[in-house]
Design an enzyme around this catalytic site. Structure first.
Site, short mmCIF file in Angstrom:
data_model
loop_
_atom_site.label_atom_id
_atom_site.label_comp_id
_atom_site.label_asym_id
_atom_site.label_seq_id
_atom_site.Cartn_x
_atom_site.Cartn_y
_atom_site.Cartn_z
N ASN A 37 0.88 -1.17 0.00
CA ASN A 37 0.00 0.00 0.00
C ASN A 37 0.91 1.22 0.00
O ASN A 37 1.48 1.57 1.03
CB ASN A 37 -0.90 -0.02 1.25
CG ASN A 37 -1.77 1.22 1.33
OD1 ASN A 37 -1.80 2.04 0.41
ND2 ASN A 37 -2.48 1.37 2.44
N LYS A 39 0.10 4.21 -0.30
CA LYS A 39 -0.57 5.42 0.25
C LYS A 39 -0.33 6.60 -0.70
O LYS A 39 -0.28 6.39 -1.91
CB LYS A 39 -0.10 5.67 1.69
CG LYS A 39 -0.29 4.42 2.55
CD LYS A 39 -0.12 4.64 4.02
CE LYS A 39 -0.33 3.31 4.75
NZ LYS A 39 -0.23 3.43 6.20
N HIS A 121 -9.60 1.05 4.78
CA HIS A 121 -8.34 1.31 5.50
C HIS A 121 -8.63 2.30 6.63
O HIS A 121 -9.44 3.21 6.47
CB HIS A 121 -7.29 1.87 4.53
CG HIS A 121 -5.92 1.88 5.13
ND1 HIS A 121 -5.52 2.83 6.04
CD2 HIS A 121 -4.88 1.02 4.97
CE1 HIS A 121 -4.27 2.56 6.41
NE2 HIS A 121 -3.86 1.47 5.78
N GLU A 123 -7.09 4.77 7.64
CA GLU A 123 -6.88 6.18 7.28
C GLU A 123 -8.11 6.74 6.57
O GLU A 123 -8.42 7.91 6.68
CB GLU A 123 -5.60 6.31 6.43
CG GLU A 123 -4.36 6.15 7.30
CD GLU A 123 -3.16 5.56 6.58
OE1 GLU A 123 -3.13 5.56 5.34
OE2 GLU A 123 -2.25 5.06 7.28
N GLU A 190 -5.30 -4.80 10.53
CA GLU A 190 -4.32 -3.73 10.73
C GLU A 190 -4.67 -2.97 12.01
O GLU A 190 -5.50 -2.04 11.98
CB GLU A 190 -4.37 -2.76 9.55
CG GLU A 190 -3.95 -3.36 8.22
CD GLU A 190 -3.36 -2.31 7.30
OE1 GLU A 190 -2.21 -2.51 6.86
OE2 GLU A 190 -4.00 -1.29 7.03
N GLY A 196 2.40 2.62 10.86
CA GLY A 196 3.35 3.73 10.74
C GLY A 196 4.05 4.10 12.03
O GLY A 196 4.65 5.16 12.14
N SER A 235 3.45 -1.77 10.46
CA SER A 235 4.89 -1.79 10.71
C SER A 235 5.56 -3.11 10.35
O SER A 235 6.48 -3.55 11.05
CB SER A 235 5.18 -1.40 12.17
OG SER A 235 4.75 -0.08 12.42
P1 13P Z 1 3.04 0.69 7.67
O1 13P Z 1 3.58 -0.58 7.10
O2 13P Z 1 3.74 1.90 7.17
O3 13P Z 1 2.90 0.62 9.15
O4 13P Z 1 1.53 0.84 7.09
C1 13P Z 1 0.68 -0.22 7.21
C2 13P Z 1 -0.53 0.05 6.41
O5 13P Z 1 -1.32 0.93 6.75
C3 13P Z 1 -0.74 -0.74 5.19
O6 13P Z 1 -2.03 -0.57 4.69
#
Ligand code: 13P
Length: 279
Positions: A37, A39, A121, A123, A190, A196, A235
């Site tokens: 992903n 982002k 997601h 976010e 997740e 993150g 992470s």
């Molecule tokens: P990170 O791997 O940067 O923690 O992000 C995970 C994520 O949100 C994947 O969709």
């Protein structure tokens, strides 16, 4: 990387019939996935560079989810380089088409080569106020259009501390899957506190939670639940991927930061590819 005739043919079939090819199944009958992903990251030049560099074989299902404006180039790069990589969108609208400024439809994603789409997601839930109802509509539209939804669920730190994880995950699962009538989806667990932050869940804790998620899926879908891939995100990096890969209910990973660098991402792919070969 040497491209085998086999992967060339699989890519041709993938293009012709527009279907996902699960090349190798794990011992428990599920595909392993390593999904990127990106982002809101990368330019056209950086995207081209990534696809030139990254290599993988077809013993694990690799899916890259770039931002929408980069999908067309990503699709061309995959075809040109004949790599066994599938594409996914990071989001999609619930309607087939219409007056929804700034949005992307399922048809558009398919047209540009996507087989998958990330839905729900955290976010999107947090910054764009997507609730279970909206997520359900998106899941249903994606299934109808022939895209495989990667449905994200996860609890916040506060919910974890109040021991509400199982309740939240159950609500999110039921909410997302209501009236879908399909088992052709992937669940991505997740935990929000792990995204993150560099603080991933321990593989043991993630395994326990995945087993719980599968038990809920069993209630909803019966034995079919055994064939649904449940992947972990939060992470994940090239150092901790191996531990996750050894857990029986962790069928792959959804990777944010560590998927942006081709070399690092390839190391994660290799962990899961190796895992399958060893079984
Ligand atoms: P990170 O791997 O940067 O923690 O992000 C995970 C994520 O949100 C994947 O969709």
């Amino acid at each position: 990387m040497e491209h085998s005739i086999e992967s060339y043919i699989k890519n041709l079939v993938r293009e012709t019939i527009g279907q996902t090819i699960s090349d190798v199944q794990t011992h428990n009958g599920r595909s392993n996935y390593v999904i990127a992903n990106w982002k809101m990251n990368k330019t056209l030049a950086e995207t081209a560079d990534f696809f030139e560099k990254v290599t993988c074989d077809d013993t694990v299902s690799v899916v890259i989810c770039p931002p929408a404006p980069l999908l067309y180039l990503a699709n061309n790069m995959i075809k040109q380089q004949v790599k066994p990589i599938a594409l996914g969108g990071q989001n999609v609208h619930w309607a087939e088409k219409g007056a929804f400024t700034g949005e992307t439809s399922t048809e558009m994603l398919k047209d540009v080569g996507c087989e998958y789409v990330i839905i729900g997601h955290s976010e999107r839930r947090q910054y764009f106020h997507e609730d279970d109802e909206i997520i359900n509509q998106k899941v249903r539209q994606s299934i109808k259009a022939g895209l495989i939804p990667i449905i994200c669920i996860g609890e916040s730190l506060e919910q974890k501390n109040f021991l509400q994880t199982e309740q939240i995950l159950t609500e999110q699962l039921i909410g997302a899957l209501k009236n879908t009538g399909s088992s052709n989806f992937i669940i991505a667990y997740e935990p929000i506190w792990a995204i993150g932050t560099g603080q991933s869940a321990t593989p043991e804790r993630a395994q326990e939670t995945h087993a719980y998620i599968r038990s809920v899926l069993k209630q909803l879908l019966g034995q079919t639940a055994d064939s649904i891939s449940i992947i972990y995100g939060g992470s994940v990096n090239e150092k901790n991927a191996e531990e996750f890969s050894s857990m029986p209910d962790i069928d792959g990973v959804l990777v944010g930061n560590a998927s942006l660098n081709a070399e690092t991402f390839e190391e994660i792919i290799n962990v899961f590819a190796k895992g399958e070969q060893n079984e």
